[in-house]
Motif scaffolding. Structure first.
Motif, PDB file in Angstrom:
ATOM      1  N   SER A   1       0.810  -1.233   0.000  1.00 35.20           N
ATOM      2  CA  SER A   1       0.000   0.000   0.000  1.00 35.20           C
ATOM      3  C   SER A   1       0.836   1.271   0.000  1.00 35.20           C
ATOM      4  O   SER A   1       0.381   2.300  -0.479  1.00 35.20           O
ATOM      5  CB  SER A   1      -0.935   0.004   1.216  1.00 35.20           C
TER       6      SER A   1
ATOM      7  N   TYR B   1       0.028   6.631   0.316  1.00 36.86           N
ATOM      8  CA  TYR B   1      -0.585   5.419   0.869  1.00 36.86           C
ATOM      9  C   TYR B   1      -1.887   5.166   0.134  1.00 36.86           C
ATOM     10  O   TYR B   1      -2.708   6.072  -0.057  1.00 36.86           O
ATOM     11  CB  TYR B   1      -0.857   5.593   2.369  1.00 36.86           C
ATOM     12  N   ASP B   2      -2.099   3.929  -0.300  1.00 36.39           N
ATOM     13  CA  ASP B   2      -3.324   3.526  -0.991  1.00 36.39           C
ATOM     14  C   ASP B   2      -4.365   3.092   0.036  1.00 36.39           C
ATOM     15  O   ASP B   2      -4.183   2.090   0.737  1.00 36.39           O
ATOM     16  CB  ASP B   2      -3.042   2.379  -1.965  1.00 36.39           C
ATOM     17  N   TYR B   3      -5.470   3.866   0.116  1.00 38.35           N
ATOM     18  CA  TYR B   3      -6.549   3.487   1.021  1.00 38.35           C
ATOM     19  C   TYR B   3      -7.260   2.225   0.537  1.00 38.35           C
ATOM     20  O   TYR B   3      -7.685   1.397   1.326  1.00 38.35           O
ATOM     21  CB  TYR B   3      -7.573   4.620   1.137  1.00 38.35           C
ATOM     22  N   ALA B   4      -7.415   2.127  -0.783  1.00 36.78           N
ATOM     23  CA  ALA B   4      -8.081   0.987  -1.413  1.00 36.78           C
ATOM     24  C   ALA B   4      -7.481   0.822  -2.792  1.00 36.78           C
ATOM     25  O   ALA B   4      -6.498   1.479  -3.145  1.00 36.78           O
ATOM     26  CB  ALA B   4      -9.592   1.215  -1.472  1.00 36.78           C
TER      27      ALA B   4
ATOM     28  N   TRP C   1      -8.183   4.365  -4.475  1.00 36.86           N
ATOM     29  CA  TRP C   1      -8.085   5.615  -3.724  1.00 36.86           C
ATOM     30  C   TRP C   1      -6.736   5.686  -3.023  1.00 36.86           C
ATOM     31  O   TRP C   1      -6.269   4.708  -2.442  1.00 36.86           O
ATOM     32  CB  TRP C   1      -9.217   5.723  -2.707  1.00 36.86           C
ATOM     33  N   THR C   2      -6.142   6.882  -3.065  1.00 37.83           N
ATOM     34  CA  THR C   2      -4.811   7.072  -2.497  1.00 37.83           C
ATOM     35  C   THR C   2      -4.693   8.483  -1.946  1.00 37.83           C
ATOM     36  O   THR C   2      -5.532   9.357  -2.219  1.00 37.83           O
ATOM     37  CB  THR C   2      -3.728   6.819  -3.564  1.00 37.83           C
ATOM     38  N   GLY C   3      -3.631   8.738  -1.176  1.00 41.63           N
ATOM     39  CA  GLY C   3      -3.347  10.061  -0.627  1.00 41.63           C
ATOM     40  C   GLY C   3      -1.853  10.229  -0.421  1.00 41.63           C
ATOM     41  O   GLY C   3      -1.115   9.242  -0.330  1.00 41.63           O
TER      42      GLY C   3
ATOM     43  N   VAL D   1      -6.864  13.117  -0.866  1.00 42.08           N
ATOM     44  CA  VAL D   1      -7.543  12.014  -1.531  1.00 42.08           C
ATOM     45  C   VAL D   1      -7.417  12.180  -3.040  1.00 42.08           C
ATOM     46  O   VAL D   1      -7.465  13.301  -3.560  1.00 42.08           O
ATOM     47  CB  VAL D   1      -9.038  11.941  -1.113  1.00 42.08           C
TER      48      VAL D   1
END
Length: 293
Positions: A121, A176-179, A182-184, A226
């Motif tokens: 991630s 960091y990939d939340y899913a 989706w990333t931030g 995001v």
């Protein structure tokens, strides 16, 4: 009586050869028919097919490279490093002006993007960036003081100053990939900027007394809370909301004079503003799009 016996004898002698010849003619025909019928041959057996699984096991044992079709199936998640280009466009907010009010400034930057995966991630991103910022302000300043008149004449005039700033910087971000989609990211940036100002009076007269260009350091922080990432094979497109807090130096030729502007009695003085390098803090907010190839 002798007559009937002679007739029967003649009939028996005539029928005897005929009966003896009949089986002799039929026997050869039966034997010839049996010889003419060939025996059916068994159908040919198809060759055994090689199993695909056996071939793959032999290739792995021999250390051969996997087929090209398997290489073509590698997608975004298979590579550890990704390359792309990005564009950040949006307004910049600043209160660094004579009135102290919030001003909207156009801002944009073009970046080369390099992502390197640190795990499933987490990743680190490098963004060498070229940016453009324009700032326009209008300040009313004292331009002339004439003490030859009584009472003294004090004339003010609006000065319009347009600053164009070009910068080259590097963003160092941790993502960091939340899913899956989706990333931030968050990180810092630093570099150099060069800026010039064109300051003119309301009558169109250039008012800056010195060289109107400055060069200095640029530094700040970057945040992308995001972003959405769409993946198609090895390519991907990403769009998100970004914000930057930037500090840099810009030249100004619209600073009003202070107490050091002195006019002797009976003289007429014309105020010509000098260039002042002013620290400039701005928050740039906008949409950032990245295309990975």
């Amino acid at each position: 009586m002798v007559r009937w016996l002679s007739v029967l004898l003649a009939l028996s002698l005539a029928a005897g050869p005929a009966m003896a010849q009949t089986p002799r003619k039929k026997a050869p025909k039966v034997e010839a028919k049996k010889k003419a019928e060939p025996k059916p041959e068994p159908p040919p057996q198809p060759p055994p097919k090689k199993k695909k699984r056996v071939i793959e096991e032999e290739e792995i044992e021999d250390g051969e490279a996997p087929p090209k079709k398997e290489e073509a199936k590698e997608g975004w998640s298979e590579a550890r490093t990704h390359y792309g280009v990005g564009l950040l466009v949006g307004p910049a907010l600043s209160t660094n002006n004579a009135s102290g009010s919030v001003a909207l400034l156009p801002h944009g930057s073009l970046a080369f993007v390099l992502d390197h995966r640190l795990g499933a991630s987490a990743y680190v991103r490098f963004e060498p960036t070229v940016g453009l910022l324009r700032r326009r302000s209008t300040v009313n300043v004292v331009r002339e003081v004439d003490t030859t008149r009584q009472p003294p004449l004090i004339r003010t005039e609006d000065i319009v100053s347009t600053v164009t700033s070009l910068d080259a910087s590097l963003r160092l971000l941790l993502g960091y990939d939340y899913a899956a989609s989706w990333t931030g990211r968050v990180g810092v940036l630093g570099g150099l900027n060069t800026a010039s100002t064109a300051s003119t009076s309301a009558r169109g007269e250039a008012v800056c007394a010195d060289d109107n260009r400055s060069t200095g350091l640029l530094y700040g922080a970057h945040l992308t809370p995001v972003a959405y990432r769409g993946v198609s094979g090895r390519r991907a497109f990403e769009i998100g909301i970004s914000a930057e807090l930037r500090s840099q130096t810009i030249p100004r030729c619209d600073v009003p004079f202070k107490d050091d502007f002195v006019v002797n009695e009976g003289e007429r003085a014309l105020f010509r503003p000098k260039k002042v390098d002013t620290p400039f803090t701005v928050v740039a907010v906008g949409l950032q799009g990245v295309f990975f190839f």
